[in-house]
Design an enzyme around this catalytic site. Structure first.
Site, PDB file in Angstrom:
ATOM      1  CG  ASP A 272      -7.154  -5.963   7.772  1.00 23.50           C
ATOM      2  OD1 ASP A 272      -8.338  -5.756   7.456  1.00 23.50           O
ATOM      3  OD2 ASP A 272      -6.193  -5.740   7.006  1.00 23.50           O
TER       4      ASP A 272
ATOM      5  CE  LYS B  41     -11.093  -5.746  -0.339  1.00 26.82           C
ATOM      6  NZ  LYS B  41      -9.837  -5.909   0.379  1.00 26.82           N
TER       7      LYS B  41
ATOM      8  CG  PHE C  91      -3.385  -7.202   1.033  1.00 26.39           C
ATOM      9  CD1 PHE C  91      -2.338  -6.778   0.225  1.00 26.39           C
ATOM     10  CD2 PHE C  91      -4.561  -6.464   1.040  1.00 26.39           C
ATOM     11  CE1 PHE C  91      -2.461  -5.636  -0.567  1.00 26.39           C
ATOM     12  CE2 PHE C  91      -4.694  -5.317   0.253  1.00 26.39           C
ATOM     13  CZ  PHE C  91      -3.644  -4.906  -0.557  1.00 26.39           C
TER      14      PHE C  91
HETATM   15  C1  LIG Z   1      -8.629  -5.090   0.552  1.00 27.77           C
HETATM   16  C2  LIG Z   1      -7.982  -5.174   1.864  1.00 27.77           C
HETATM   17  C3  LIG Z   1      -7.319  -4.067   2.434  1.00 27.77           C
HETATM   18  C4  LIG Z   1      -7.142  -2.768   1.686  1.00 27.77           C
HETATM   19  O1  LIG Z   1      -8.347  -2.126   1.451  1.00 27.77           O
HETATM   20  P1  LIG Z   1      -8.403  -0.881   0.442  1.00 27.77           P
HETATM   21  O2  LIG Z   1      -9.807  -0.389   0.582  1.00 27.77           O
HETATM   22  O3  LIG Z   1      -8.086  -1.410  -0.925  1.00 27.77           O
HETATM   23  O4  LIG Z   1      -7.408   0.094   0.903  1.00 27.77           O
HETATM   24  C5  LIG Z   1      -6.794  -4.194   3.696  1.00 27.77           C
HETATM   25  N1  LIG Z   1      -6.914  -5.348   4.388  1.00 27.77           N
HETATM   26  C6  LIG Z   1      -7.548  -6.420   3.890  1.00 27.77           C
HETATM   27  C7  LIG Z   1      -7.666  -7.652   4.705  1.00 27.77           C
HETATM   28  C8  LIG Z   1      -8.088  -6.379   2.607  1.00 27.77           C
HETATM   29  O5  LIG Z   1      -8.679  -7.456   2.096  1.00 27.77           O
END
Ligand SMILES: *Cc1c(COP(=O)(O)O)cnc(C)c1O
Length: 376
Positions: free
Chosen positions: A212, A241, A127
């Site tokens: 990521d 986050k 994700f």
């Molecule tokens: C939550 C998340 C995102 C997206 O972050 P947003 O602030 O909601 O755009 C991208 N990558 C990972 C691994 C995530 O957990």
């Protein structure tokens, strides 16, 4: 009434938080093991974070990126110190934006070298966000459905399967992007040997390794960045986050050689890295650094406790843990909520635990005892 119904919201209204607890309108107390989805790293109402936000708000909330920004300099210095000595930082406001920046930077880096390489390999079940670049990088039907066509240039491989990576590699592949522990995908951890092989492959083929760290970063897994658990060395990492402790902020870190491709005017963000967000980030980063040993210790204790429940596979590291109960877990989340425990269900069958990084063993014991009741 007037909100678009893109969220399935649970019927509770929180009005206040303190430490690892939230309180609803009626004054009921809840143990928070979601932290706003790994956002409130210092828990709720951390006095130092509140002080920094309030004092900065009284002075200056925002200046545009048309001017110098010493708050960004400070935070960038702290973030880079844990990454590459000569790394550089770009600030934005969310995870998906950080990943958009990473995708754009990877493409531009090769264009600047006169090479037409733009494709990025990502992993099934991963994700990376909801905007088109990040969504196209997100190899999950359930997020992409109805929104096609996706952005061109993404190839999907299987987690821990090198053959599947080699199969999709092409002459115009620019990089490989992954979460060392897939969060939304159900707390699925990459095999350390596979990650080291992937690193080797990136070196051999001159590919950018993009990690990521939006969920795994800033102490969540017991090291400052999640990748540090595996002895790999990424070229680009993305954050969001937990970085602002609740104030929206995202960041991209890149090796200097790569970062150079973002020249003046080539990329930007109006809000990105404003003084308020950076002051918050600095408090979080400095505090989290002191918490790392405890995160590992409490994380181990928690993991052992979940294993002792004997209801399914336990996965993850530090304070990013998942318990796969092998059946729909929505009901468990509701029952836990009724008993004052906030947990999350992801990937259908996985109970996900993302407590604030300040959590102590006694809170973990409280969580486990509610879980024991609910799962009975
Ligand atoms: C939550 C998340 C995102 C997206 O972050 P947003 O602030 O909601 O755009 C991208 N990558 C990972 C691994 C995530 O957990």
């Amino acid at each position: 009434m007037h909100l678009i119904e893109n969220y399935a919201r649970l019927p509770v209204r929180f009005v206040r938080g303190e430490g690892v607890y939230l309180y609803d309108e009626e004054g009921n107390r809840y143990l928070d093991f979601v932290s706003g989805i790994a956002v409130c790293s210092l828990g709720h109402s951390d006095p130092d974070l509140v002080e920094a936000i309030c004092s900065q708000a009284k002075k200056l909330i925002h200046v545009s990126n048309l001017f110098e920004n010493p708050w960004q300099e400070d935070l960038a210095g702290d973030l880079v110190r844990e990454f590459w000595t000569e790394g550089k930082v770009f600030f934005c406001n969310s995870g998906t934006e950080a990943n958009e920046a990473a995708i754009k930077l990877a493409r531009k880096f090769f264009r600047d070298r006169g090479e037409n390489r733009f494709r990025i390999v990502t992993f099934k079940n991963g994700f990376h966000g909801r905007t088109y670049g990040s969504l196209s990088a997100t190899a999950q039907e359930r997020f992409q459905e109805g929104f096609g066509p996706m952005l061109e240039g993404f190839d999907y491989a299987e987690v821990n399967d090198m053959d599947s990576v080699l199969k999709v590699l092409r002459d115009d592949t620019a990089g490989i992007m992954l979460e060392v522990i897939q969060g939304e995908g159900g707390v699925v951890e990459f095999d350390p040997d596979f990650l080291r092989d992937l690193q080797e492959l990136c070196r051999e083929r001159d590919l950018l390794l993009i990690v990521d760290e939006v969920q795994t970063g800033i102490g969540r897994t017991g090291t400052f960045y999640g990748y540090q658990n595996y002895g790999i060395d990424p070229d680009i990492i993305t954050l969001a986050k937990g970085l602002g402790g609740g104030v929206p902020i995202g960041a991209l870190l890149a090796r200097e050689e790569v970062a150079r491709s973002f020249t003046p005017g080539s990329h930007g963000s109006t809000f990105g890295g404003n003084p308020l967000a950076c002051r918050a980030g600095l408090v979080v980063v400095r505090k989290v650094r002191t918490l790392l040993p405890r995160i590992r210790e409490v994380g181990e204790f928690f993991k052992k406790g979940l294993e002792e429940l004997r209801v399914g596979e336990v996965r993850g590291r530090g304070l990013m843990l998942g318990l796969d109960i092998g059946r729909d877990c929505k009901e468990v989340v509701l029952k836990a909520l009724e008993r004052g425990l906030i947990i999350n269900c992801t990937a259908g069958t996985v109970l996900r635990f993302l407590p604030p990084l300040i959590v102590e063993k006694e809170h973990v014991e409280e969580c486990l005892s509610i879980l024991r009741e609910v799962l009975r």
